[in-house]
Motif scaffolding. Structure first.
Motif, PDB file in Angstrom:
ATOM      1  N   CYS A   1      -4.082  -3.058   4.690  1.00 18.71           N
ATOM      2  CA  CYS A   1      -3.462  -3.761   3.569  1.00 18.71           C
ATOM      3  C   CYS A   1      -4.485  -3.782   2.445  1.00 18.71           C
ATOM      4  O   CYS A   1      -5.657  -3.450   2.643  1.00 18.71           O
ATOM      5  CB  CYS A   1      -3.028  -5.175   3.948  1.00 18.71           C
ATOM      6  SG  CYS A   1      -4.387  -6.342   4.178  1.00 18.71           S
TER       7      CYS A   1
ATOM      8  N   HIS B   1      -2.256  -8.500  -1.023  1.00 20.64           N
ATOM      9  CA  HIS B   1      -1.348  -8.683   0.109  1.00 20.64           C
ATOM     10  C   HIS B   1      -1.641 -10.027   0.780  1.00 20.64           C
ATOM     11  O   HIS B   1      -2.777 -10.503   0.789  1.00 20.64           O
ATOM     12  CB  HIS B   1      -1.536  -7.547   1.115  1.00 20.64           C
ATOM     13  CG  HIS B   1      -0.446  -7.465   2.142  1.00 20.64           C
ATOM     14  ND1 HIS B   1      -0.416  -8.276   3.262  1.00 20.64           N
ATOM     15  CD2 HIS B   1       0.653  -6.674   2.214  1.00 20.64           C
ATOM     16  CE1 HIS B   1       0.647  -7.973   3.977  1.00 20.64           C
ATOM     17  NE2 HIS B   1       1.322  -7.006   3.374  1.00 20.64           N
TER      18      HIS B   1
ATOM     19  N   GLY C   1      -0.597  -3.607  -2.861  1.00 22.85           N
ATOM     20  CA  GLY C   1      -0.648  -4.946  -2.277  1.00 22.85           C
ATOM     21  C   GLY C   1       0.679  -5.418  -1.726  1.00 22.85           C
ATOM     22  O   GLY C   1       0.786  -6.533  -1.225  1.00 22.85           O
TER      23      GLY C   1
END
Length: 306
Positions: free
Chosen positions: A177, A181, A237
Motif C-alpha cells: 500500500c 492508504h 493510496g
C-alpha cells in the motif's frame, strides 16, 4: 506465384501492414508514405488476383485470404532467416536474428539473468540482429506460438499446449500500500485478514486468481496488465496491490510505499524460459540458451533485499 526480389518486397510491405493492423503503424515501421504502401499493396493484390484487406470508413480488416497470406508470409520469412543462419554456420560464425521477449519491469531484479546473458552473447563472434519485446505473459505466449519470438522469459501462470517451460529463478512479490492508504501508518498487527480481504485491490489480469486467493478476496476493484500500471494505482493510496519487491524498493526507500504483513502475503513467482515445443533450434538460439543458463547459474546465490 514465382518469387523474385520485387515479390519479396511486396510481401514484406504486406506483412508490415497486416502485423500493424493498418497503414499507420506500417508507415512508422517501414518509413514509407501511406500512398506508397497503398500502391505496393495494390500491386500485390493484382499479382495474386485476390483482395487481401478491406480498408475504408469502417477501418482496416484483413480478408480471409489476407489472413492466410499473413501466416504464409511469416513462415516464409522465418524459413529464410533460418536458412541464412544455417548457411552462416558453415563458416563457423553465428548469423541471423534472435527474437526475445521478457516480462515488464524485471530489469531492477539483480537475480534476472537476461542482461548478463546478453553480455555473454555479445562477446561471441557473431552477426546477429537482436530484437527484444517487453510485454505481459499472455502476449508473450501468443508471440511464441505464432513464431514472432524465438524465446521468452517471464512468469507464465497459464501453461499452454505447444510451449515448453524451463525454470530459471524466483521473483518475490509482496502486498503493498502507499502513503494515503488507511493501512499505511497502521501496524501490521492491527491489520486483520478481513480488512485485507475487503480492501480495494488492484489485480493483475495475467495472475488474478493467485492474487485473489492469497488475500481471500472475492473480486478486484481495478485491473491492470503490467507492473507499471499496478504501481501507479498502488501509489494513488486507493488500492492494495502485489508488486515485485525489487521493483517496489525504490518507493519503499522514499517512504512512499510499504509491504503489508509480508510474512502472510508474500509470494514467489517462478520465472521461466518458454520455447515452442519441438521447434528446430537455430545455432543462434542454441548459443543464446547456453549463455542464458550460464548467466542464470552464475546469479543463483544473489539475494534480493526486501
Amino acid at each position: 506465384m514465382q518469387l523474385d526480389p520485387i515479390d519479396l518486397r511486396l510481401l514484406r510491405v504486406f506483412q508490415a501492414i497486416a502485423d500493424h493492423d493498418g497503414f499507420a503503424g506500417a508507415q512508422a515501421h517501414l518509413g514509407l508514405t501511406a500512398s506508397t504502401l497503398s500502391i505496393h499493396l495494390g500491386n500485390l493484390e493484382k499479382r495474386l488476383g485476390v483482395v487481401l484487406c478491406q480498408r475504408g470508413r469502417g477501418g482496416f480488416r484483413l480478408t480471409g485470404k489476407g489472413r492466410q497470406l499473413q501466416a504464409a508470409a511469416r513462415r516464409l520469412f522465418l524459413a529464410m532467416e533460418d536458412f541464412r543462419a544455417e548457411a552462416a554456420a558453415l563458416r563457423d560464425r553465428l548469423s541471423g536474428e534472435l527474437r526475445l521477449g521478457v516480462n515488464d519491469n524485471t530489469l531492477s531484479d539483480p537475480r534476472a539473468p537476461l542482461s548478463e546473458a546478453m553480455r555473454r552473447f555479445a562477446g561471441r563472434d557473431a552477426e546477429v540482429h537482436v530484437s527484444l519485446t517487453v510485454d505481459e505473459p499472455g502476449e508473450l505466449t501468443a508471440a511464441l506460438l505464432d513464431s514472432r519470438l524465438n524465446a521468452a522469459i517471464g512468469a507464465f501462470p497459464r501453461k499452454v499446449a505447444g510451449l515448453a517451460y524451463s525454470p530459471l529463478y524466483g521473483e518475490r512479490h509482496s502486498l503493498y500500500c502507499a502513503a494515503g492508504h488507511a493501512f499505511f501508518d497502521r501496524p501490521d498487527a492491527a491489520i486483520s485478514n478481513v480488512a485485507v480481504a475487503t480492501a480495494p485491490l488492484v489485480g493483475r489480469s495475467f495472475d488474478l486468481e493467485r492474487d485473489l486467493t492469497l488475500i481471500g478476496a472475492a473480486a478486484q476493484a481495478a485491473t491492470v496488465d503490467n507492473m507499471e500500471a499496478q504501481a501507479t494505482l498502488v501509489l494513488s493510496g486507493a488500492y492494495l496491490g502485489f508488486l515485485p519487491d525489487h521493483f517496489a524498493a525504490q518507493w519503499v526507500r522514499q517512504g512512499r510505499m510499504r509491504a503489508i504483513r509480508p510474512a502472510d502475503y508474500r509470494q514467489t513467482l517462478p520465472m521461466q524460459l518458454a520455447l515452442r515445443s519441438g521447434a528446430a533450434r537455430t545455432p543462434v538460439l542454441e548459443a543464446f540458451l547456453e549463455d542464458l543458463f550460464a548467466a542464470n547459474n552464475s546469479l543463483e546465490n544473489v539475494k534480493v533485499k526486501p
